[in-house]
Design an enzyme around this catalytic site. Structure first.
Site, mmCIF file in Angstrom:
data_model
loop_
_atom_site.group_PDB
_atom_site.id
_atom_site.type_symbol
_atom_site.label_atom_id
_atom_site.label_comp_id
_atom_site.label_asym_id
_atom_site.label_seq_id
_atom_site.Cartn_x
_atom_site.Cartn_y
_atom_site.Cartn_z
ATOM 1 C CB ALA A 107 -2.353 -6.573 -6.034
ATOM 2 C CB ALA A 144 -8.744 -6.972 -4.807
ATOM 3 C CG ASP A 145 -6.030 -1.291 -7.285
ATOM 4 O OD1 ASP A 145 -7.049 -0.611 -7.049
ATOM 5 O OD2 ASP A 145 -5.196 -0.988 -8.147
ATOM 6 C CD GLN A 146 -7.776 -5.947 -13.404
ATOM 7 O OE1 GLN A 146 -8.815 -5.355 -13.682
ATOM 8 N NE2 GLN A 146 -7.609 -7.233 -13.632
#
Length: 202
Positions: A115, A78-80
């Protein structure tokens, strides 16, 4: 109570305590194996400028990095990313950067893109991106400094220098978007995917 039905625990390729808490609170057995990747180098190499696309690329790379080492395991990356107009923000390196970020965000609306990607045996089997818009209230530098004093070093772990689930909630006057997206994980779509793979009891 565990609702997880997989042969192995779900692997979270992230050091984020918030993401771990979201998954375990949903009754999922989770093993944490952070992905050892250079996020900024990958971002530059991607030649992407759209924040949502950058978040997806980084989420994929995290999931794939760990998946290649853990055959038969579902791995979540996950990433932001945070965008104020055309300006992209990263996690602050120190308090002075955190102060500068919050001064830039104060009184404006910014977008958060979260994401998530799931890898299995070195292949991406699911990915999703979600966006939320947050309006930060106008603040004097003294107000921002008081927030940083109260929040402490934890702000260094968050893009934009705030954590909405903690003292960061005091910085905002309006929020539009999914709560889980703001916390850095599009949880509902992820749960839907896991359910489609018969990995959850309900």
């Amino acid at each position: 109570m565990s609702l997880w039905r997989g042969l192995h625990p779900l692997i979270l390729a992230s050091q984020s305590r918030t993401r771990l808490t979201l998954l375990t609170s949903a009754g999922i057995d989770v093993e944490v194996i952070p992905a050892d990747i250079d996020e900024r180098a990958l971002q530059q190499a991607s030649n992407l400028s759209a924040p949502g696309e950058i978040a997806v690329v980084l989420a994929r790379e995290k999931a794939l990095f760990v998946s290649l080492k853990k055959a038969g395991h579902y791995v979540v990356g996950a990433d932001q990313t945070l965008a104020l107009g055309d300006r992209l923000f990263n996690k602050p390196a120190d308090r002075s950067q955190a102060l500068a970020q919050l001064k830039a965000l104060a009184g404006h609306t910014h977008d958060l893109y979260s994401a998530v990607a799931v890898a299995l045996d070195g292949k991406i089997v699911f990915e999703r991106t979600a966006m939320a818009s947050l309006t930060m209230r106008p603040m004097a530098e003294a107000d921002i400094a008081a927030y940083l004093d109260a929040a402490g070093d934890v702000v260094m772990s968050s893009v934009g220098s705030y954590q909405l689930e903690r003292f960061g909630v005091h910085l905002f006057e309006r929020i539009e978007g999914d709560h889980f997206t703001i916390l850095g994980l599009p949880l509902l779509p992820l749960l839907g995917f896991l359910r489609s793979q018969f990995l959850l009891a309900i």
